[in-house]
Scaffold this motif. Structure first.
Motif, PDB file in Angstrom:
ATOM      1  N   LEU A 108       0.808  -1.216   0.000  1.00 50.21           N
ATOM      2  CA  LEU A 108       0.000   0.000   0.000  1.00 50.21           C
ATOM      3  C   LEU A 108       0.841   1.266   0.000  1.00 50.21           C
ATOM      4  O   LEU A 108       0.406   2.293  -0.513  1.00 50.21           O
ATOM      5  CB  LEU A 108      -0.926   0.016   1.217  1.00 50.21           C
ATOM      6  CG  LEU A 108      -2.025  -1.029   1.197  1.00 50.21           C
ATOM      7  CD1 LEU A 108      -2.812  -0.985   2.494  1.00 50.21           C
ATOM      8  CD2 LEU A 108      -2.932  -0.815   0.011  1.00 50.21           C
ATOM      9  N   GLU A 126       2.549   3.464  -6.678  1.00 54.94           N
ATOM     10  CA  GLU A 126       1.439   3.135  -7.578  1.00 54.94           C
ATOM     11  C   GLU A 126       0.134   2.863  -6.827  1.00 54.94           C
ATOM     12  O   GLU A 126      -0.914   2.761  -7.443  1.00 54.94           O
ATOM     13  CB  GLU A 126       1.785   1.953  -8.499  1.00 54.94           C
ATOM     14  CG  GLU A 126       2.089   0.657  -7.803  1.00 54.94           C
ATOM     15  CD  GLU A 126       3.562   0.465  -7.488  1.00 54.94           C
ATOM     16  OE1 GLU A 126       3.914  -0.660  -7.103  1.00 54.94           O
ATOM     17  OE2 GLU A 126       4.345   1.416  -7.603  1.00 54.94           O
ATOM     18  N   GLN A 127       0.187   2.767  -5.512  1.00 54.52           N
ATOM     19  CA  GLN A 127      -1.025   2.553  -4.728  1.00 54.52           C
ATOM     20  C   GLN A 127      -1.614   3.871  -4.222  1.00 54.52           C
ATOM     21  O   GLN A 127      -2.538   3.877  -3.426  1.00 54.52           O
ATOM     22  CB  GLN A 127      -0.750   1.607  -3.560  1.00 54.52           C
ATOM     23  CG  GLN A 127      -0.319   0.228  -4.000  1.00 54.52           C
ATOM     24  CD  GLN A 127      -1.204  -0.343  -5.081  1.00 54.52           C
ATOM     25  OE1 GLN A 127      -2.420  -0.289  -5.018  1.00 54.52           O
ATOM     26  NE2 GLN A 127      -0.591  -0.887  -6.116  1.00 54.52           N
ATOM     27  N   THR A 182      -3.769   7.366  -0.073  1.00 58.03           N
ATOM     28  CA  THR A 182      -3.538   5.936  -0.173  1.00 58.03           C
ATOM     29  C   THR A 182      -4.852   5.223  -0.475  1.00 58.03           C
ATOM     30  O   THR A 182      -5.881   5.535   0.119  1.00 58.03           O
ATOM     31  CB  THR A 182      -2.950   5.384   1.147  1.00 58.03           C
ATOM     32  OG1 THR A 182      -1.768   6.096   1.453  1.00 58.03           O
ATOM     33  CG2 THR A 182      -2.648   3.910   1.050  1.00 58.03           C
ATOM     34  N   LYS A 183      -4.789   4.276  -1.396  1.00 55.50           N
ATOM     35  CA  LYS A 183      -5.975   3.482  -1.731  1.00 55.50           C
ATOM     36  C   LYS A 183      -6.190   2.473  -0.611  1.00 55.50           C
ATOM     37  O   LYS A 183      -5.370   1.592  -0.401  1.00 55.50           O
ATOM     38  CB  LYS A 183      -5.784   2.770  -3.067  1.00 55.50           C
ATOM     39  CG  LYS A 183      -5.639   3.723  -4.233  1.00 55.50           C
ATOM     40  CD  LYS A 183      -5.355   2.966  -5.510  1.00 55.50           C
ATOM     41  CE  LYS A 183      -5.145   3.888  -6.675  1.00 55.50           C
ATOM     42  NZ  LYS A 183      -4.777   3.150  -7.903  1.00 55.50           N
ATOM     43  N   LEU A 207      -9.026  -0.908  -6.473  1.00 55.82           N
ATOM     44  CA  LEU A 207      -8.655  -0.243  -5.231  1.00 55.82           C
ATOM     45  C   LEU A 207      -8.946   1.241  -5.365  1.00 55.82           C
ATOM     46  O   LEU A 207      -8.690   1.839  -6.407  1.00 55.82           O
ATOM     47  CB  LEU A 207      -7.171  -0.453  -4.931  1.00 55.82           C
ATOM     48  CG  LEU A 207      -6.717  -1.887  -4.720  1.00 55.82           C
ATOM     49  CD1 LEU A 207      -5.218  -1.926  -4.467  1.00 55.82           C
ATOM     50  CD2 LEU A 207      -7.462  -2.538  -3.574  1.00 55.82           C
TER      51      LEU A 207
END
Length: 137
Positions: free
Chosen positions: A86, A90-91, A99-100, A110
């Motif tokens: 996370l 890329e998250q 943050t996803k 996500l």
């Protein structure tokens, strides 16, 4: 932390049948550990005599007990791995730089909290990604 040590630790907490971190780990009489569900699937005639997939020793084990310590360590390692995943760039949500943390069950994607409440996703079912990860296992 030394990456070689971390990899060895991860391998030690990985079931040799499913190749994932242990879930409900049990140790058979030869000393090797497996996920309980993996044993039941790989040994169709359980609890009659069966061979360990690691050492090929014949074993007869009727009362398998969960290895609580291994279960806790595998759970912690799953959480650390998820947190590392996370925290990767890329998250991060491109639109909100958040943050996803949510999983959209409809789109199988996500989302950050703001996106999960957006018009596009507000009527979809969402769950925390930790729940979705465990469910997929």
């Amino acid at each position: 932390m030394n990456s070689g040590f971390l990899q060895a630790f991860q391998r030690a907490l990985t079931c040799p049948i499913c190749m994932n971190y242990f879930i409900d780990p049990v140790t058979i009489d030869c000393g090797h550990s497996f996920c309980r569900p993996c044993l039941y699937i790989s040994w169709p005639n359980f609890p009659v005599l069966a061979k360990c997939s690691e050492c090929k020793k014949t074993t007869w084990q009727r009362n398998l007990k969960t290895d609580i310590r291994v279960k806790k360590m595998a759970s912690l390692l799953r959480k650390v791995s998820l947190q590392q995943f996370l925290s990767a760039e890329e998250q991060m949500c491109g639109a909100h730089r958040e943050t996803k943390k949510m999983f959209c069950e409809v789109n199988k994607s996500l989302l950050c909290l703001l996106c999960s409440n957006s018009q596009e996703h507000q009527d979809h079912r969402h769950c925390p990604i930790e729940w979705a990860a465990e469910e997929c296992r």
